[in-house]
Design an enzyme around this catalytic site. Structure first.
Site, mmCIF file in Angstrom:
data_model
loop_
_atom_site.group_PDB
_atom_site.id
_atom_site.type_symbol
_atom_site.label_atom_id
_atom_site.label_comp_id
_atom_site.label_asym_id
_atom_site.label_seq_id
_atom_site.Cartn_x
_atom_site.Cartn_y
_atom_site.Cartn_z
ATOM 1 N N LYS A 176 14.056 -33.457 4.150
ATOM 2 C CA LYS A 176 15.255 -32.958 3.781
ATOM 3 C C LYS A 176 16.126 -33.773 3.224
ATOM 4 C CE LYS A 176 14.144 -28.653 4.402
ATOM 5 N NZ LYS A 176 14.112 -27.677 2.911
ATOM 6 N N TYR B 30 10.104 -33.901 8.950
ATOM 7 C CA TYR B 30 11.005 -32.683 8.381
ATOM 8 C C TYR B 30 12.206 -33.214 7.868
ATOM 9 C CZ TYR B 30 13.836 -28.502 7.999
ATOM 10 O OH TYR B 30 14.647 -27.554 7.531
#
Length: 294
Positions: A199, A195
């Site tokens: 990002k 994750y």
């Protein structure tokens, strides 16, 4: 000085801005209006997408919501529909898997037939998080997460840019790619390598697109910025917050000693979409309660 290939950045034509520039005679409230603009919102039926859509409608813009669901979550979307009715704005919803290149192209053909005002903005909210130890993290899960968080964001940004460019070089737009504070730092106490990496990639994607779609001869000016939220108290985070010590850690890791709520991102989104941020591109607006500022 770095510059796009074949472009002299000192040429006045290159530096000519197509978007309205600062004007002290413009009332401040008007700077945050989105009148006569259509804004695409991905992940539209999610907690952040619903807030973004409502804020855009309240600010005078029309909204096209995209989400993988065949129809939006009724309770949440009912509030968006009520806002559109109250403010007399256009609202459309299309089911779309944003990681499917053909599906994205097809839905933008349908959008062009439906809307009444030109596309002038994007809020890319579609994304997800998967946690787990990196030594045991399945490659298929890593790919799926990067596909949605990064590739899905790119495909919709590309399609939206094409729609803006089709309206002529004198137009302008503003894109908001939702990243995360996790693109700046790792998440203490939880294993989210995939994750965080995805990002961080969204941050770099936005900077690169901002450079490519800036004020260049022959193409519309598209500003591209990222919004990086901190921890948000939602249904999606409830399970994590029930684990021993997580609530105390997450709240204690920022300077305001609490979690955010989704509605607190309405104003930042409108700011980034509007003329109020007219000199802002290739930047990240971090709204994290001071998490990354310690």
């Amino acid at each position: 000085m770095n510059s796009p290939q074949g472009v002299n950045v000192h040429d006045p034509q290159y530096r000519e801005a197509k978007q309205p520039q600062g004007n002290p005679a413009t009332p401040v409230a008007q700077l945050f209006q989105l009148n006569d603009r259509t804004v695409i919102v991905t992940g539209a039926s999610g907690f952040l997408g619903v807030q973004a859509a409502t804020a855009i409608l309240e600010s005078g813009g029309d909204v096209v919501g995209l989400d993988i669901l065949a129809s939006p979550r009724s309770a949440a979307w009912a509030a968006v529909e009520e806002s559109a009715k109250t403010h007399g704005r256009g609202l459309w919803y299309f089911a779309c898997n944003v990681v499917d290149e053909n599906a994205v192209a097809a839905v933008f053909t349908d959008i062009a037939k439906a809307i009444t005002h030109p596309i002038r903005g994007l809020v890319a909210c579609a994304g997800r998080s998967i946690s787990g130890p990196a030594t045991e993290f399945a490659a298929k899960d890593f790919r799926a997460l990067v596909d949605l968080n990064l590739m899905g964001t790119f495909l919709v940004a590309r399609a939206t840019a094409r729609a803006v460019q089709a309206t002529g070089a004198s137009t302008f737009a503003s894109f908001v790619l939702v990243a995360s504070m996790s693109g700046h730092v790792s998440n203490k106490g939880t294993n989210t390598a995939a994750y965080c990496a995805s990002k961080a990639a969204v941050h770099q994607l936005a900077r690169s697109l901002a450079a490519e779609w800036g004020s260049r001869p022959g193409i519309p000016l598209i500003r591209v910025n990222t919004l990086s939220p901190g921890y948000i108290r939602t249904v999606a985070t409830e399970a994590a917050l029930k684990r021993p010590g997580v609530e105390a850690q997450w709240t204690g890791d920022n300077m305001l000693f609490r979690l955010s709520t989704a509605d607190e991102f309405r104003a930042p989104i409108v700011f980034l979409l509007s003329d109020g941020s007219s000199f802002m591109t290739g930047a990240d607006l971090r709204v994290d309660g001071g998490h990354c500022a310690w």
